[in-house]
Design a protein around this motif. Structure first.
Motif, short mmCIF file in Angstrom:
data_model
loop_
_atom_site.label_atom_id
_atom_site.label_comp_id
_atom_site.label_asym_id
_atom_site.label_seq_id
_atom_site.Cartn_x
_atom_site.Cartn_y
_atom_site.Cartn_z
N LEU A 1 0.04 6.62 4.53
CA LEU A 1 1.16 6.19 5.37
C LEU A 1 2.17 5.35 4.59
N ARG B 1 -1.72 -1.57 -6.05
CA ARG B 1 -2.71 -2.07 -7.02
C ARG B 1 -2.46 -1.53 -8.41
N VAL C 1 -3.83 9.87 12.18
CA VAL C 1 -2.97 10.58 11.22
C VAL C 1 -3.80 11.19 10.10
N LYS D 1 -9.27 -5.23 12.59
CA LYS D 1 -7.89 -5.01 13.04
C LYS D 1 -7.59 -5.84 14.30
N THR E 1 -1.87 -1.54 12.50
CA THR E 1 -3.16 -1.77 13.12
C THR E 1 -3.75 -0.44 13.59
N SER F 1 1.08 3.42 -2.41
CA SER F 1 0.61 4.41 -3.40
C SER F 1 0.33 5.77 -2.78
N ASN G 1 1.09 -2.67 5.50
CA ASN G 1 0.43 -1.37 5.73
C ASN G 1 -0.91 -1.25 5.01
N ASP H 1 -3.36 -6.69 -6.39
CA ASP H 1 -4.44 -6.43 -5.45
C ASP H 1 -4.23 -7.44 -4.34
N MET H 2 -4.14 -6.96 -3.12
CA MET H 2 -3.80 -7.84 -2.00
C MET H 2 -4.84 -8.95 -1.80
N GLY I 1 0.81 -1.23 0.00
CA GLY I 1 0.00 0.00 0.00
C GLY I 1 0.84 1.27 0.00
N TYR J 1 -14.57 -2.14 11.31
CA TYR J 1 -13.16 -1.84 11.03
C TYR J 1 -12.31 -2.24 12.25
N LYS K 1 -7.57 13.14 4.41
CA LYS K 1 -9.03 12.97 4.41
C LYS K 1 -9.68 13.71 5.57
#
Ligand code: NAP
Length: 273
Positions: free
Chosen positions: A13, A34, A201, A172, A148, A10, A87, A59-60, A8, A168, A205
């Protein structure tokens, strides 16, 4: 030289992990994304001349794609790997501002969300680790880090009545337990598995989503609970601050210090904000 596989990269974080770690030309960084073309372009534009970055595509949630990507790693790293930073993850607005009962009228949506979160935040990482453990065994650092969240701390949820983000948080917490299971098996071979929370963080967004009145009320109530939990909390930190703090924790963490399988914050303890 230390080698890293980071998922991740892209944006958010993951991009900051990539930026800070690749600043040391002795590090070799392999990012999994991705959309390889888009990330290659971003690297070329924003981190030019960093020959120590390699971007692979998967794609994971697609095991065959993940396997094809990880199959390319041994030739890049001479058959060994020092660090994995798992991540990549998802957090959606579906439950971000909603208590669990607020979704009671949407049984199909609940099921869809939990299955999606489980695929990305849990199953994908299990496959990633299983595919890469043979390389980690041959590496020097032998550290496997999963990003996490403090939302997964049950003690905080029940003490401070943190209602939002139930699915969510559970995904985690699920992964934290899986990290414990990987640790239980591989600690004796010197591999440190660790769940690490980045803090709250702002990855671009924060405050940008247009909230309904109900969502805004839930957001305000949660912020108040965060303040009660951490009276000195000043709001979200930057990716730069979070990654610097997490890299410090990763550097110091060891099986000998009792960190195997642990669930820690960017402060290296159980203080999540
Ligand atoms: N930001 C925070 O305050 C915060 C707090 C606690 C925990 N975290 C955790 O920190 C990690 C990074 O989050 P972030 O804030 O940086 O979020 P972000 O900006 O949304 O970045 C998420 C990254 O994960 C990737 N990803 C998502 N699903 C994927 C999939 N199926 N396959 C491959 N890559 C996928 C995204 O790739 P695309 O570009 O292709 O979408 C992106 O690179 C996550 O695990 C998150 O849960 C963040």
């Amino acid at each position: 030289m230390s080698s890293y596989v980071i998922t991740g990269v892209s944006k958010g974080l993951g991009w900051e992990f990539l930026t800070q770690l690749s600043a040391n030309s002795d590090n070799l960084i392999i990012g999994i994304v991705r959309n390889k073309a888009a990330t290659d372009t971003r690297v070329k534009d924003e981190l030019p001349d960093r020959n120590n970055i390699h971007i692979l595509e998967a794609d994971m949630t697609d095991y065959q794609a993940l396997k094809a990507a990880t199959d390319k790693i041994p030739e890049l790293t001479h058959g060994a790997l020092d660090y994995i930073i798992a991540n990549a993850g998802v957090y959606t607005d579906y439950d971000a501002y909603t208590a669990i009962g607020g979704l009671a009228n949407d049984p199909e949506g609940i099921e869809r969300e939990i299955l999606m979160l489980t695929k990305v935040n849990v199953i994908a990482n299990i496959h990633l680790f299983n595919l890469l453990i043979p390389l980690i065994k041959k590496g020097k650092a032998k550290k496997v880090i999963t990003i996490t969240t403090g939302h997964a701390d049950l003690d905080v949820v029940i003490k401070h009545d943190i209602e939002v983000a139930p699915f969510y948080a559970a995904s985690k917490a699920h992964m934290n337990l899986i990290v414990g299971k990987f640790s239980a098996q591989y600690k004796r071979e010197g591999i440190l598995f660790l769940s690490l929370s980045p803090g709250a963080v702002d990855v671009g967004k924060w405050g940008k989503t247009k909230l309904t009145e109900e969502q805004a009320a839930a957001f305000g109530a949660t912020a108040q609970k965060f303040m009660a939990y951490a009276p000195d909390w000043k709001g979200p930190i930057t990716p730069e601050e979070s990654i610097r703090a997490m890299l410090n924790v990763i550097d110091k963490a060891s099986i000998e210090n009792g960190d195997a399988g642990e669930f820690l914050s960017h402060w290296g303890n159980k203080q999540w904000l």
